[in-house]
Design a protein around this motif. Structure first.
Motif, PDB file in Angstrom:
ATOM      1  N   MET A 177       0.847  -1.171   0.000  1.00 19.00           N
ATOM      2  CA  MET A 177       0.000   0.000   0.000  1.00 19.00           C
ATOM      3  C   MET A 177       0.892   1.234   0.000  1.00 19.00           C
ATOM      4  N   SER A 178       0.509   2.157  -0.831  1.00 19.97           N
ATOM      5  CA  SER A 178       1.288   3.371  -0.975  1.00 19.97           C
ATOM      6  C   SER A 178       0.919   4.381   0.101  1.00 19.97           C
ATOM      7  N   GLY A 179       1.910   4.964   0.702  1.00 17.52           N
ATOM      8  CA  GLY A 179       1.665   5.979   1.714  1.00 17.52           C
ATOM      9  C   GLY A 179       0.954   7.197   1.153  1.00 17.52           C
ATOM     10  N   SER A 180       1.315   7.589  -0.077  1.00 19.97           N
ATOM     11  CA  SER A 180       0.674   8.768  -0.663  1.00 19.97           C
ATOM     12  C   SER A 180      -0.787   8.493  -0.987  1.00 19.97           C
ATOM     13  N   GLY A 181      -1.128   7.249  -1.317  1.00 21.27           N
ATOM     14  CA  GLY A 181      -2.522   6.905  -1.600  1.00 21.27           C
ATOM     15  C   GLY A 181      -3.418   7.096  -0.395  1.00 21.27           C
ATOM     16  N   VAL A 182      -2.893   6.779   0.777  1.00 23.06           N
ATOM     17  CA  VAL A 182      -3.657   6.964   2.010  1.00 23.06           C
ATOM     18  C   VAL A 182      -3.934   8.443   2.230  1.00 23.06           C
ATOM     19  N   TRP A 183      -2.938   9.274   2.025  1.00 23.97           N
ATOM     20  CA  TRP A 183      -3.115  10.710   2.237  1.00 23.97           C
ATOM     21  C   TRP A 183      -4.061  11.303   1.205  1.00 23.97           C
ATOM     22  N   LEU A 184      -4.018  10.832  -0.025  1.00 23.70           N
ATOM     23  CA  LEU A 184      -4.928  11.332  -1.050  1.00 23.70           C
ATOM     24  C   LEU A 184      -6.377  11.020  -0.697  1.00 23.70           C
ATOM     25  N   ARG A 185      -6.629   9.810  -0.219  1.00 22.46           N
ATOM     26  CA  ARG A 185      -7.990   9.435   0.182  1.00 22.46           C
ATOM     27  C   ARG A 185      -8.441  10.244   1.398  1.00 22.46           C
ATOM     28  N   THR A 186      -7.524  10.451   2.336  1.00 18.21           N
ATOM     29  CA  THR A 186      -7.861  11.229   3.525  1.00 18.21           C
ATOM     30  C   THR A 186      -8.191  12.665   3.154  1.00 18.21           C
ATOM     31  N   ARG A 187      -7.388  13.265   2.295  1.00 16.81           N
ATOM     32  CA  ARG A 187      -7.653  14.638   1.860  1.00 16.81           C
ATOM     33  C   ARG A 187      -8.986  14.736   1.129  1.00 16.81           C
ATOM     34  N   ALA A 188      -9.293  13.743   0.315  1.00 18.77           N
ATOM     35  CA  ALA A 188     -10.566  13.751  -0.411  1.00 18.77           C
ATOM     36  C   ALA A 188     -11.743  13.707   0.556  1.00 18.77           C
ATOM     37  N   ARG A 189     -11.638  12.889   1.609  1.00 17.64           N
ATOM     38  CA  ARG A 189     -12.711  12.835   2.611  1.00 17.64           C
ATOM     39  C   ARG A 189     -12.833  14.161   3.347  1.00 17.64           C
ATOM     40  N   LEU A 190     -11.717  14.761   3.702  1.00 15.07           N
ATOM     41  CA  LEU A 190     -11.748  16.028   4.429  1.00 15.07           C
ATOM     42  C   LEU A 190     -12.315  17.160   3.576  1.00 15.07           C
ATOM     43  N   ARG A 191     -12.098  17.117   2.263  1.00 15.92           N
ATOM     44  CA  ARG A 191     -12.653  18.145   1.385  1.00 15.92           C
ATOM     45  C   ARG A 191     -14.176  18.083   1.342  1.00 15.92           C
ATOM     46  N   ARG A 192     -14.747  16.901   1.559  1.00 10.90           N
ATOM     47  CA  ARG A 192     -16.205  16.754   1.546  1.00 10.90           C
ATOM     48  C   ARG A 192     -16.841  17.203   2.864  1.00 10.90           C
ATOM     49  N   PHE A 193     -16.062  17.363   3.905  1.00  8.84           N
ATOM     50  CA  PHE A 193     -16.606  17.675   5.222  1.00  8.84           C
ATOM     51  C   PHE A 193     -17.388  18.987   5.276  1.00  8.84           C
ATOM     52  N   PRO A 194     -16.901  20.098   4.702  1.00  8.49           N
ATOM     53  CA  PRO A 194     -17.683  21.345   4.775  1.00  8.49           C
ATOM     54  C   PRO A 194     -19.068  21.214   4.137  1.00  8.49           C
ATOM     55  N   ALA A 195     -19.162  20.513   3.020  1.00  5.99           N
ATOM     56  CA  ALA A 195     -20.470  20.322   2.383  1.00  5.99           C
ATOM     57  C   ALA A 195     -21.369  19.455   3.257  1.00  5.99           C
ATOM     58  N   ALA A 196     -20.804  18.438   3.888  1.00 10.02           N
ATOM     59  CA  ALA A 196     -21.594  17.581   4.780  1.00 10.02           C
ATOM     60  C   ALA A 196     -22.086  18.385   5.974  1.00 10.02           C
ATOM     61  N   LEU A 197     -21.233  19.220   6.516  1.00  7.25           N
ATOM     62  CA  LEU A 197     -21.624  20.043   7.654  1.00  7.25           C
ATOM     63  C   LEU A 197     -22.717  21.028   7.250  1.00  7.25           C
ATOM     64  N   ALA A 198     -22.593  21.605   6.075  1.00  6.45           N
ATOM     65  CA  ALA A 198     -23.608  22.541   5.597  1.00  6.45           C
ATOM     66  C   ALA A 198     -24.940  21.830   5.386  1.00  6.45           C
ATOM     67  N   ALA A 199     -24.896  20.603   4.902  1.00  6.02           N
ATOM     68  CA  ALA A 199     -26.120  19.835   4.659  1.00  6.02           C
ATOM     69  C   ALA A 199     -26.790  19.433   5.968  1.00  6.02           C
ATOM     70  N   CYS A 200     -26.038  19.407   7.056  1.00  5.96           N
ATOM     71  CA  CYS A 200     -26.558  18.949   8.354  1.00  5.96           C
ATOM     72  C   CYS A 200     -26.584  20.072   9.375  1.00  5.96           C
ATOM     73  N   GLY A 201     -26.761  21.285   8.917  1.00  3.84           N
ATOM     74  CA  GLY A 201     -26.731  22.439   9.806  1.00  3.84           C
ATOM     75  C   GLY A 201     -27.789  22.396  10.895  1.00  3.84           C
ATOM     76  N   ASP A 202     -28.999  21.977  10.554  1.00  6.03           N
ATOM     77  CA  ASP A 202     -30.067  21.928  11.553  1.00  6.03           C
ATOM     78  C   ASP A 202     -29.745  20.924  12.653  1.00  6.03           C
ATOM     79  N   GLN A 203     -29.240  19.743  12.249  1.00 13.49           N
ATOM     80  CA  GLN A 203     -28.904  18.715  13.232  1.00 13.49           C
ATOM     81  C   GLN A 203     -27.718  19.137  14.082  1.00 13.49           C
ATOM     82  N   ALA A 204     -26.733  19.781  13.457  1.00  8.39           N
ATOM     83  CA  ALA A 204     -25.564  20.243  14.205  1.00  8.39           C
ATOM     84  C   ALA A 204     -25.971  21.318  15.219  1.00  8.39           C
ATOM     85  N   ALA A 205     -26.863  22.208  14.818  1.00  6.47           N
ATOM     86  CA  ALA A 205     -27.323  23.256  15.729  1.00  6.47           C
ATOM     87  C   ALA A 205     -28.107  22.664  16.899  1.00  6.47           C
TER      88      ALA A 205
END
Length: 73
Positions: free
Chosen positions: A1-29
């Motif tokens: 397993m490539s070390g850079s592949g793990v970081w690429l997948r992690t970064r991709a998941r983290l990039r989706r987090f703001p949209a997920a948080l925005a979609a769940c604003g009522d529940q988060a509040a």
């Protein structure tokens, strides 16, 4: 397993987090209000005090980050 592949997948998941948080604003509040109210009193904040709100937020995040099904041609 490539070390850079793990970081690429992690970064991709983290990039989706703001949209997920925005979609769940009522529940988060709602969860934030519950935690703030539970912590405001003289008693200590207890585990599972806001379990219902937490589960609603967790389910919303799971739906928001779930990959969209691809339509077959």
């Amino acid at each position: 397993m490539s070390g850079s592949g793990v970081w690429l997948r992690t970064r991709a998941r983290l990039r989706r987090f703001p949209a997920a948080l925005a979609a769940c604003g009522d529940q988060a509040a709602a969860y934030g209000r519950c935690v703030a109210a539970a912590a405001a009193g003289p008693a200590e904040l207890r585990r599972d005090a806001c379990l219902e709100e937490f589960r609603a937020l967790q389910e919303c995040f799971a739906r928001a980050v779930r990959p969209c099904p691809r339509s077959s041609p």
